[in-house]
Write an enzyme that holds these catalytic residues in place. Structure first.
Site: not given
Length: 213
Positions: A14, A89, A123, A156, A167
């Site tokens: 995104k 969301r 990431r 993270r 998630r």
């Protein structure tokens, strides 16, 4: 003026696609995740609350997200439009948004779960300037070091298998119904997020009828 929402599971791309649209069409990219991280790094009261929720693997409360969106859009710096990334969301957030704002389209980037895991676990985030890296597509020149500021790259806190599984469950149960709501209003375009970045971008532009001037 173009007003878009971009949606998809964690790691679908995104942010990457929104930034490309921003660069070419001068739209403002409003990333809710970036705003969360700013509050955390700035040690605000809101940041402390957000940090606790993320550490527990929970979604951020609707009222917090609505407050952030309302304050950000009230800046009115989006003369050529905006791309909302990471919002809404939940159905509650979608209802709030549709009551107050209008949009031209919802961009849905669809990726299978195995791709989500591969991308998210690769990431990295600069601990100083907050720049995003990915060990698959965007490696730093020097391992574990930010190319821009020299800061240490870190994982993270919620980028682990357990947090990601939670998630994804939240996405299926709470965010996919939002997509269904937007689809009923004939706002959704869908693109295959497992392809390379340029192919996804061109598909999005084609479906939205966007042409570089």
């Amino acid at each position: 003026m173009h007003k878009y929402v971009i949606m998809g599971a964690q790691g679908c791309g995104k942010g990457t696609q929104a930034k490309l649209l921003k660069q070419v069409f001068e739209m403002v990219h409003i990333s809710v995740g970036d705003i969360f991280r700013w509050h955390i790094q700035s040690h605000t009261k809101l940041g402390a609350r957000i940090k606790r929720l993320i550490a527990d693997g929970r979604m951020i409360d609707d009222e917090i997200v609505e407050q952030i969106i309302r304050e950000r859009l009230a800046q009115h710096d989006w003369n050529y439009g905006f791309i909302l990334d990471g919002f809404p969301r939940t159905l509650t957030q979608a209802a709030f948004f549709l009551e107050s704002y209008d949009i031209d389209a919802v961009i849905h980037i669809d990726v299978p779960d195995e791709v989500v895991f591969e991308r998210v676990l690769a990431r990295r985030l600069c601990s100083q300037c907050g720049l995003d890296y990915n060990l698959i597509h965007h490696r730093p020149a020097t391992p574990d070091t930010c190319d821009v500021c020299g800061g240490k790259l870190v994982i993270r806190s919620d980028d682990n298998k357990e947090g990601l599984q939670q998630r994804l469950r939240d996405y299926r149960t709470q965010t996919e119904p939002v997509l269904q709501l937007f689809a009923k209003k004939e706002l959704v375009i869908q693109t295959d997020g497992a392809r390379d970045i340029d192919a996804i971008q061109q598909d999005i532009r084609s479906q939205l009828g966007l042409r570089k001037v």
